[in-house]
Design a protein around this motif. Structure first.
Motif, PDB file in Angstrom:
ATOM      1  N   ALA A  96      21.812 -69.221-126.670  1.00  0.00           N
ATOM      2  CA  ALA A  96      21.707 -69.748-128.032  1.00  0.00           C
ATOM      3  C   ALA A  96      21.611 -71.271-128.000  1.00  0.00           C
ATOM      4  O   ALA A  96      22.176 -71.927-127.134  1.00  0.00           O
ATOM      5  N   ALA A 100      20.205 -73.487-134.296  1.00  0.00           N
ATOM      6  CA  ALA A 100      18.973 -72.698-134.440  1.00  0.00           C
ATOM      7  C   ALA A 100      19.185 -71.592-135.465  1.00  0.00           C
ATOM      8  O   ALA A 100      20.262 -70.997-135.546  1.00  0.00           O
ATOM      9  N   THR A 101      18.151 -71.320-136.244  1.00  0.00           N
ATOM     10  CA  THR A 101      18.204 -70.221-137.210  1.00  0.00           C
ATOM     11  C   THR A 101      17.246 -69.100-136.839  1.00  0.00           C
ATOM     12  O   THR A 101      17.330 -68.011-137.398  1.00  0.00           O
ATOM     13  N   THR A 102      16.327 -69.379-135.941  1.00  0.00           N
ATOM     14  CA  THR A 102      15.421 -68.356-135.421  1.00  0.00           C
ATOM     15  C   THR A 102      14.842 -68.845-134.101  1.00  0.00           C
ATOM     16  O   THR A 102      14.977 -70.022-133.754  1.00  0.00           O
ATOM     17  N   TYR A 103      14.209 -67.931-133.374  1.00  0.00           N
ATOM     18  CA  TYR A 103      13.598 -68.255-132.084  1.00  0.00           C
ATOM     19  C   TYR A 103      12.165 -67.739-132.065  1.00  0.00           C
ATOM     20  O   TYR A 103      11.848 -66.732-132.702  1.00  0.00           O
ATOM     21  N   ASN A 125      17.096 -64.557-135.369  1.00  0.00           N
ATOM     22  CA  ASN A 125      18.221 -65.316-134.821  1.00  0.00           C
ATOM     23  C   ASN A 125      18.972 -64.446-133.811  1.00  0.00           C
ATOM     24  O   ASN A 125      20.086 -63.990-134.067  1.00  0.00           O
ATOM     25  N   ALA A 146      13.539 -72.804-130.049  1.00  0.00           N
ATOM     26  CA  ALA A 146      14.506 -72.675-131.147  1.00  0.00           C
ATOM     27  C   ALA A 146      13.957 -73.397-132.378  1.00  0.00           C
ATOM     28  O   ALA A 146      13.265 -74.408-132.263  1.00  0.00           O
ATOM     29  N   ASN A 148      14.895 -74.563-136.675  1.00  0.00           N
ATOM     30  CA  ASN A 148      15.692 -74.612-137.905  1.00  0.00           C
ATOM     31  C   ASN A 148      14.900 -75.403-138.940  1.00  0.00           C
ATOM     32  O   ASN A 148      13.751 -75.780-138.686  1.00  0.00           O
TER      33      ASN A 148
END
Length: 170
Positions: A96, A100-103, A125, A146, A148
């Motif tokens: 992680a 980050a909110t998504t990848y 995420n 990553a 955001n």
């Protein structure tokens, strides 16, 4: 919240200014580290707590404070070894990245080259993604980024995966 390097507007509400007074904005404490004047006042904050006081030739008011959450672009995640490796599937893994909110995942193989298997797939995420339906005669590689609201990190390191296939019975 705002992104580091972005400008925001601070506005003092309530009260009134005396003759010759103006609102002065500070970081680092009340009446310390002046960053500007006026209301509204716009700038790119580098600290989370800001103070404002009405400053004039005859009087200076007590400070009021406000806090701002400053977010940054996440750092690049670290891709880790694939797991659950079979003949036509594997699990891509990564650590992680704070904030980050998504990848976003890219997958390529040595049969086609480039990032042609998966390119810029939003996997949510999570810190893994299961791939299946792969060609057993190709070696695969993956990387991840990553994301955001402030932006997208650089690419992670690249991990290579060799499918593990059982020999056909004679």
């Amino acid at each position: 919240p705002i992104c580091a390097g972005s400008s925001t507007t601070f506005t003092q509400s309530g009260g009134s200014l005396g003759t010759g007074a103006s609102y002065q904005w500070y970081i680092g404490g009340c009446l310390a580290g002046p960053v500007g004047s006026g209301s509204p006042f716009s700038y790119s904050p580098t600290s989370s707590t800001h103070y404002v006081a009405a400053v004039g030739t005859c009087n200076t008011t007590a400070c009021a404070s406000t806090s701002v959450t400053i977010n940054t672009i996440p750092t690049a995640p670290v891709a880790t070894a694939a797991t659950s490796i079979l003949c036509t599937s594997f699990r891509a893994n990564w650590n992680a990245s704070a904030g980050a909110t998504t990848y976003f995942l890219d997958v390529g193989n040595d049969c086609l080259g480039g990032w042609t298997v998966i390119s810029n797939l939003n996997v949510g995420n999570v810190t893994f993604y299961d791939l299946s339906g792969l060609t057993s005669t190709c070696d695969y590689y993956y990387r991840v980024r990553a994301f955001n609201s402030c932006g997208t990190s650089g690419n992670s390191n690249q991990i290579w995966v060799t499918p593990l296939c059982c020999a056909n019975p004679a």
